[in-house]
Write a protein that holds these residues in place. Structure first.
Motif, PDB file in Angstrom:
ATOM      1  N   THR A   1      -4.432  -7.222 108.423  1.00 28.71           N
ATOM      2  CA  THR A   1      -3.303  -7.870 107.752  1.00 28.71           C
ATOM      3  C   THR A   1      -3.462  -7.818 106.239  1.00 28.71           C
ATOM      4  O   THR A   1      -2.492  -7.591 105.507  1.00 28.71           O
ATOM      5  N   ILE A   2      -4.694  -8.018 105.751  1.00 29.06           N
ATOM      6  CA  ILE A   2      -4.934  -7.979 104.311  1.00 29.06           C
ATOM      7  C   ILE A   2      -4.685  -6.575 103.762  1.00 29.06           C
ATOM      8  O   ILE A   2      -4.092  -6.406 102.688  1.00 29.06           O
ATOM      9  N   ASP A   3      -5.127  -5.550 104.485  1.00 32.09           N
ATOM     10  CA  ASP A   3      -4.873  -4.174 104.043  1.00 32.09           C
ATOM     11  C   ASP A   3      -3.370  -3.925 103.907  1.00 32.09           C
ATOM     12  O   ASP A   3      -2.906  -3.322 102.929  1.00 32.09           O
ATOM     13  N   HIS A   4      -2.616  -4.393 104.889  1.00 33.59           N
ATOM     14  CA  HIS A   4      -1.163  -4.210 104.841  1.00 33.59           C
ATOM     15  C   HIS A   4      -0.570  -4.999 103.676  1.00 33.59           C
ATOM     16  O   HIS A   4       0.314  -4.515 102.959  1.00 33.59           O
ATOM     17  N   ASN A   5      -1.076  -6.213 103.467  1.00 36.13           N
ATOM     18  CA  ASN A   5      -0.581  -7.066 102.388  1.00 36.13           C
ATOM     19  C   ASN A   5      -0.800  -6.417 101.025  1.00 36.13           C
ATOM     20  O   ASN A   5       0.079  -6.462 100.151  1.00 36.13           O
TER      21      ASN A   5
ATOM     22  N   ASP B   1      -0.184  -5.465  83.397  1.00 33.56           N
ATOM     23  CA  ASP B   1      -0.622  -6.820  83.749  1.00 33.56           C
ATOM     24  C   ASP B   1      -0.468  -7.065  85.251  1.00 33.56           C
ATOM     25  O   ASP B   1      -1.347  -7.663  85.889  1.00 33.56           O
ATOM     26  N   ILE B   2       0.655  -6.619  85.813  1.00 35.13           N
ATOM     27  CA  ILE B   2       0.884  -6.783  87.254  1.00 35.13           C
ATOM     28  C   ILE B   2      -0.155  -5.984  88.037  1.00 35.13           C
ATOM     29  O   ILE B   2      -0.701  -6.454  89.044  1.00 35.13           O
ATOM     30  N   GLU B   3      -0.442  -4.780  87.554  1.00 38.22           N
ATOM     31  CA  GLU B   3      -1.429  -3.927  88.227  1.00 38.22           C
ATOM     32  C   GLU B   3      -2.816  -4.563  88.201  1.00 38.22           C
ATOM     33  O   GLU B   3      -3.573  -4.464  89.168  1.00 38.22           O
ATOM     34  N   ARG B   4      -3.151  -5.235  87.107  1.00 33.45           N
ATOM     35  CA  ARG B   4      -4.437  -5.939  87.038  1.00 33.45           C
ATOM     36  C   ARG B   4      -4.515  -7.018  88.115  1.00 33.45           C
ATOM     37  O   ARG B   4      -5.563  -7.229  88.730  1.00 33.45           O
ATOM     38  N   GLY B   5      -3.390  -7.712  88.331  1.00 32.40           N
ATOM     39  CA  GLY B   5      -3.358  -8.713  89.397  1.00 32.40           C
ATOM     40  C   GLY B   5      -3.586  -8.093  90.761  1.00 32.40           C
ATOM     41  O   GLY B   5      -4.283  -8.659  91.612  1.00 32.40           O
ATOM     42  N   LEU B   6      -3.013  -6.905  90.977  1.00 27.96           N
ATOM     43  CA  LEU B   6      -3.191  -6.206  92.252  1.00 27.96           C
ATOM     44  C   LEU B   6      -4.651  -5.797  92.443  1.00 27.96           C
ATOM     45  O   LEU B   6      -5.213  -5.948  93.535  1.00 27.96           O
ATOM     46  N   HIS B   7      -5.282  -5.295  91.386  1.00 28.69           N
ATOM     47  CA  HIS B   7      -6.702  -4.927  91.470  1.00 28.69           C
ATOM     48  C   HIS B   7      -7.556  -6.158  91.763  1.00 28.69           C
ATOM     49  O   HIS B   7      -8.528  -6.094  92.527  1.00 28.69           O
TER      50      HIS B   7
ATOM     51  N   ASN C   1     -10.104  -6.674  94.867  1.00 25.53           N
ATOM     52  CA  ASN C   1     -11.514  -7.003  94.660  1.00 25.53           C
ATOM     53  C   ASN C   1     -11.910  -8.335  95.289  1.00 25.53           C
ATOM     54  O   ASN C   1     -13.099  -8.623  95.437  1.00 25.53           O
ATOM     55  N   SER C   2     -10.914  -9.157  95.650  1.00 34.07           N
ATOM     56  CA  SER C   2     -11.190 -10.484  96.213  1.00 34.07           C
ATOM     57  C   SER C   2     -10.969 -10.530  97.719  1.00 34.07           C
ATOM     58  O   SER C   2     -10.935 -11.616  98.305  1.00 34.07           O
ATOM     59  N   ALA C   3     -10.833  -9.371  98.349  1.00 36.72           N
ATOM     60  CA  ALA C   3     -10.483  -9.340  99.773  1.00 36.72           C
ATOM     61  C   ALA C   3     -11.530 -10.015 100.660  1.00 36.72           C
ATOM     62  O   ALA C   3     -11.227 -10.411 101.783  1.00 36.72           O
ATOM     63  N   GLY C   4     -12.760 -10.167 100.164  1.00 37.06           N
ATOM     64  CA  GLY C   4     -13.789 -10.831 100.957  1.00 37.06           C
ATOM     65  C   GLY C   4     -13.848 -12.332 100.755  1.00 37.06           C
ATOM     66  O   GLY C   4     -14.625 -13.021 101.428  1.00 37.06           O
ATOM     67  N   ASP C   5     -13.052 -12.854  99.840  1.00 39.76           N
ATOM     68  CA  ASP C   5     -13.103 -14.273  99.473  1.00 39.76           C
ATOM     69  C   ASP C   5     -11.707 -14.873  99.627  1.00 39.76           C
ATOM     70  O   ASP C   5     -10.822 -14.583  98.824  1.00 39.76           O
ATOM     71  N   PRO C   6     -11.470 -15.700 100.653  1.00 40.12           N
ATOM     72  CA  PRO C   6     -10.103 -16.191 100.892  1.00 40.12           C
ATOM     73  C   PRO C   6      -9.509 -16.973  99.727  1.00 40.12           C
ATOM     74  O   PRO C   6      -8.347 -16.773  99.377  1.00 40.12           O
ATOM     75  N   ARG C   7     -10.296 -17.842  99.115  1.00 40.46           N
ATOM     76  CA  ARG C   7      -9.754 -18.591  97.974  1.00 40.46           C
ATOM     77  C   ARG C   7      -9.499 -17.659  96.790  1.00 40.46           C
ATOM     78  O   ARG C   7      -8.464 -17.743  96.122  1.00 40.46           O
ATOM     79  N   GLY C   8     -10.443 -16.756  96.544  1.00 40.59           N
ATOM     80  CA  GLY C   8     -10.273 -15.807  95.457  1.00 40.59           C
ATOM     81  C   GLY C   8      -9.056 -14.920  95.667  1.00 40.59           C
ATOM     82  O   GLY C   8      -8.343 -14.591  94.718  1.00 40.59           O
ATOM     83  N   PHE C   9      -8.806 -14.536  96.926  1.00 37.86           N
ATOM     84  CA  PHE C   9      -7.647 -13.701  97.225  1.00 37.86           C
ATOM     85  C   PHE C   9      -6.353 -14.459  96.947  1.00 37.86           C
ATOM     86  O   PHE C   9      -5.409 -13.909  96.369  1.00 37.86           O
TER      87      PHE C   9
ATOM     88  N   VAL D   1      -1.743 -15.318  93.261  1.00 38.28           N
ATOM     89  CA  VAL D   1      -0.992 -16.125  92.295  1.00 38.28           C
ATOM     90  C   VAL D   1      -0.887 -15.391  90.962  1.00 38.28           C
ATOM     91  O   VAL D   1       0.185 -15.350  90.339  1.00 38.28           O
ATOM     92  N   GLU D   2      -1.988 -14.781  90.519  1.00 35.30           N
ATOM     93  CA  GLU D   2      -1.976 -14.083  89.229  1.00 35.30           C
ATOM     94  C   GLU D   2      -1.070 -12.854  89.266  1.00 35.30           C
ATOM     95  O   GLU D   2      -0.414 -12.530  88.271  1.00 35.30           O
ATOM     96  N   PHE D   3      -1.027 -12.155  90.398  1.00 40.41           N
ATOM     97  CA  PHE D   3      -0.118 -11.009  90.548  1.00 40.41           C
ATOM     98  C   PHE D   3       1.326 -11.454  90.338  1.00 40.41           C
ATOM     99  O   PHE D   3       2.074 -10.865  89.545  1.00 40.41           O
ATOM    100  N   HIS D   4       1.722 -12.507  91.035  1.00 39.28           N
ATOM    101  CA  HIS D   4       3.109 -12.968  90.938  1.00 39.28           C
ATOM    102  C   HIS D   4       3.374 -13.667  89.601  1.00 39.28           C
ATOM    103  O   HIS D   4       4.506 -13.631  89.100  1.00 39.28           O
ATOM    104  N   ARG D   5       2.348 -14.272  89.024  1.00 40.94           N
ATOM    105  CA  ARG D   5       2.515 -14.883  87.701  1.00 40.94           C
ATOM    106  C   ARG D   5       2.824 -13.797  86.659  1.00 40.94           C
ATOM    107  O   ARG D   5       3.653 -13.994  85.774  1.00 40.94           O
ATOM    108  N   ALA D   6       2.154 -12.649  86.782  1.00 40.57           N
ATOM    109  CA  ALA D   6       2.401 -11.549  85.845  1.00 40.57           C
ATOM    110  C   ALA D   6       3.838 -11.041  85.970  1.00 40.57           C
ATOM    111  O   ALA D   6       4.477 -10.698  84.965  1.00 40.57           O
ATOM    112  N   ILE D   7       4.351 -10.997  87.203  1.00 40.01           N
ATOM    113  CA  ILE D   7       5.752 -10.597  87.390  1.00 40.01           C
ATOM    114  C   ILE D   7       6.675 -11.618  86.730  1.00 40.01           C
ATOM    115  O   ILE D   7       7.623 -11.259  86.020  1.00 40.01           O
TER     116      ILE D   7
END
Length: 256
Positions: free
Chosen positions: A194-198, A129-135, A139-147, A152-158
């Motif tokens: 910065t996003i790549d590093h994040n 589930d956490i990995e899905r959030g990371l993916h 996939n949302s790196a081009g969309d600031p709101r989507g990112f 949020v979903e990554f940390h929610r899964a944790i």
């Protein structure tokens, strides 16, 4: 003496101010964009001059508009600073009764606690589930709101993996308030690096949790805190108000 607006007029003025605030923040108009003459706004919203004056006063108090007199005057957008600057992401919110930065600081502290609990309690199914959030973040790196929402979903899964239901419920409430109040998200200049590093740092958090490696998690957590600090305006970043180490020393890591 100017009479105070009635309760009904105040309520109508607050409604108009809220609608104009949403319009201003979502449009992303640069400062100085003309919204119209006061008379045009009165006609548009079909209200009395007194109600419109009160709505404009509310917007001036929120530093969202300026009003200029004369033939070339009217109502103009002001320069609205973001409520939160999260690394390479600038965020604007509407309708919060608590400053968004304070909510983000609470969110950050809860997330770090959940990371440590996930180290002990998470299962292989949780890791997926956490990995899905990371993916989703990738996939949302081009969309600031989507990112932001994917983050949020990554940390929610944790949080969900910890089994601590009361604190997880509080966390869900915090992030639901934030995502519901978010009206604008914009990348800052040069955000790609910065996003790549994040993304790499979030991957390190996942791998540390999966391996139950506390030392790796501590390192990833420190990098995550640094990643959240805006170079342009660090005081608008949640992690800027939290010590980066147990001794309170700052970290010199380059998030680029």
């Amino acid at each position: 003496m100017v009479p105070k607006p009635t309760k009904a007029a105040s309520s109508r003025a607050e409604d108009i101010a809220a609608r104009l605030e949403m319009e201003i923040l979502r449009s992303g108009h640069p400062a100085g964009t003309r919204l119209g003459l006061r008379t045009e706004l009165i006609s548009r919203f079909e209200v009395s001059p007194g109600v419109m004056n009160e709505a404009l006063r509310l917007l001036r108090d929120r530093e969202l508009i300026t009003v200029k007199p004369g033939p070339s005057g009217g109502v103009f957008t002001a320069d609205q600073p973001p409520g939160v600057r999260l690394g390479a992401l600038d965020l604007w919110f509407q309708g919060l009764t608590i400053p968004p930065l304070e909510i983000f600081e609470s969110r950050t502290l809860l997330e770090e606690m959940f990371n440590n609990l996930a180290l002990q309690n998470s299962t292989p199914a949780d890791h997926k589930d956490i990995e899905r959030g990371l993916h989703q973040m990738s996939n949302s790196a081009g969309d600031p709101r989507g990112f932001f929402e994917a983050n949020v979903e990554f940390h929610r899964a944790i949080a969900n993996s910890t089994g601590v239901t009361v604190l997880t419920s509080i966390y869900h409430s915090l992030v639901t308030v934030l995502t519901g109040a978010l009206v604008r998200a914009v990348w800052t200049d040069g955000h790609e690096q910065t996003i790549d590093h994040n993304l790499r740092v979030h991957g390190q958090i996942l791998e540390a949790i999966r391996a139950k490696d506390r030392k790796r998690l501590e390192t990833a957590t420190r990098l995550h805190r640094v990643d959240m600090v805006s170079i342009a305006q660090p005081e608008k970043s949640p992690a800027a108000h939290i010590d980066l180490s147990p001794t309170g020393e700052t970290d010199d890591s380059n998030v680029g």
